[in-house]
Enzyme design. Sequence first.
Site, PDB file in Angstrom:
ATOM      1  CE  LYS A   1      39.694   8.751   0.453  1.00  0.00           C
ATOM      2  NZ  LYS A   1      39.244   9.401  -0.828  1.00  0.00           N
TER       3      LYS A   1
ATOM      4  NE  ARG B   1      32.985  11.093   0.820  1.00  0.00           N
ATOM      5  CZ  ARG B   1      33.403   9.911   1.499  1.00  0.00           C
ATOM      6  NH1 ARG B   1      34.501   9.801   1.802  1.00  0.00           N
ATOM      7  NH2 ARG B   1      32.565   8.940   1.572  1.00  0.00           N
TER       8      ARG B   1
HETATM    9  N1  HH2 Z   1      36.109   8.552  -0.936  1.00  0.00           N
HETATM   10  C1  HH2 Z   1      35.677   7.639  -0.385  1.00  0.00           C
HETATM   11  C2  HH2 Z   1      34.304   7.196  -0.470  1.00  0.00           C
HETATM   12  N2  HH2 Z   1      33.489   8.043  -1.407  1.00  0.00           N
HETATM   13  N3  HH2 Z   1      33.578  10.127  -2.526  1.00  0.00           N
HETATM   14  C3  HH2 Z   1      34.189  11.319  -3.110  1.00  0.00           C
HETATM   15  N4  HH2 Z   1      33.200  12.087  -3.800  1.00  0.00           N
HETATM   16  N5  HH2 Z   1      35.237  11.694  -2.879  1.00  0.00           N
HETATM   17  C4  HH2 Z   1      36.108  10.667  -2.106  1.00  0.00           C
HETATM   18  O1  HH2 Z   1      37.420  11.065  -1.905  1.00  0.00           O
HETATM   19  C5  HH2 Z   1      35.459   9.282  -1.587  1.00  0.00           C
HETATM   20  C6  HH2 Z   1      34.109   9.188  -1.786  1.00  0.00           C
HETATM   21  C7  HH2 Z   1      36.355   6.640   0.591  1.00  0.00           C
HETATM   22  O2  HH2 Z   1      36.104   6.879   1.844  1.00  0.00           O
HETATM   23  P1  HH2 Z   1      34.964   6.240   2.788  1.00  0.00           P
HETATM   24  O3  HH2 Z   1      33.692   6.524   2.268  1.00  0.00           O
HETATM   25  O4  HH2 Z   1      35.116   6.588   4.351  1.00  0.00           O
HETATM   26  O5  HH2 Z   1      35.503   4.643   2.631  1.00  0.00           O
HETATM   27  P2  HH2 Z   1      34.600   3.524   1.876  1.00  0.00           P
HETATM   28  O6  HH2 Z   1      34.604   3.687   0.779  1.00  0.00           O
HETATM   29  O7  HH2 Z   1      35.579   2.211   2.519  1.00  0.00           O
HETATM   30  O8  HH2 Z   1      33.421   3.229   2.682  1.00  0.00           O
END
Ligand code: HH2
Length: 291
Positions: A230, A265
């Site tokens: 992040k 995560r």
């Molecule tokens: N962060 C993201 C997405 N889902 N869920 C939880 N529980 N906690 C988090 O910190 C979290 C999450 C963002 O990361 P990512 O899935 O890689 O990115 P994107 O939302 O662009 O798909």
Amino acid sequence: MPTITEPLRAPPPVPLPGGRRLVLVGPVVMGVVNVTPDSFSDGGRIADPVAHARALAAEGAAIIDVGGESTRPGAAPVPEDEERARVVPVIEALVRGGLPVPISVDTRKPGVARAALAAGAALVNDVSGLGDPDMARVAAAARAAVIVMHMQGTPETMQAAPTYADVVTEVAAFLAERRARAVAAGVDPAAVLVDPGLGFGKTVEHNLTLLRHLERLAAIGPLVVGLSRKSTLGHVLGGRPPEGRLAGGLGGAVWAALRGASVIRTHDVLPTVDALRVVAAIADREGAHAA
Ligand code: HH2
């Protein structure tokens, strides 16, 4: 300063559908599988999400988190049909292939969650923290576990001007309230996990403050922390792009593990599993470092 052994005490196992249980000793790692063209760190780069998920499980992920909608800052919502069409075939293929670990579905939409749970997902990871009132009912009906995450605003607008009088108190109050909402709808109290939602309507300083006070959040329920790749890491590391943030993310994962996180995560499963195994071995909690 907390002691090392105190926050590492694992919460009770999380009950899952079909009589399965998720044991949160370690803490455990949740591997991210984005079925999206536009996720912030790997959008469109995962050619075969099923193979990727299997690889992450083989690397030691205890949960595979399948998501079909990017929630990066500025992301536009994905229509329900499209999101469902992205995630359900992946979950079906993983279940059919006997994936040895539970699957969570990363969605804000009860319709997507219902279809994913019917396909064999065991947890709902809702970044809106049960913003849609139907979500808790959908999870309860499937006896699924729920991850309640905090977000200020929506992905489209959340980074415009995040504002809190006291970020830790406000996030803690939200998580406690939404946890109660899940339980009131019939979700097993032991199956509600909470997550501060790092980067979701928060400045770098808000994220660092939340990380500094994770024990307060871990007192609400088993705590999930997602810092992987992040922008807070990029900021601390002098503007480093996502692909250069692995070591920084491991620093954050170790910090979170020592301050009460039960689930980390991450996109980078193997290095995170290794880092947490070393932490557990040093902390010497019985069984924590058994493979
Ligand atoms: N962060 C993201 C997405 N889902 N869920 C939880 N529980 N906690 C988090 O910190 C979290 C999450 C963002 O990361 P990512 O899935 O890689 O990115 P994107 O939302 O662009 O798909």
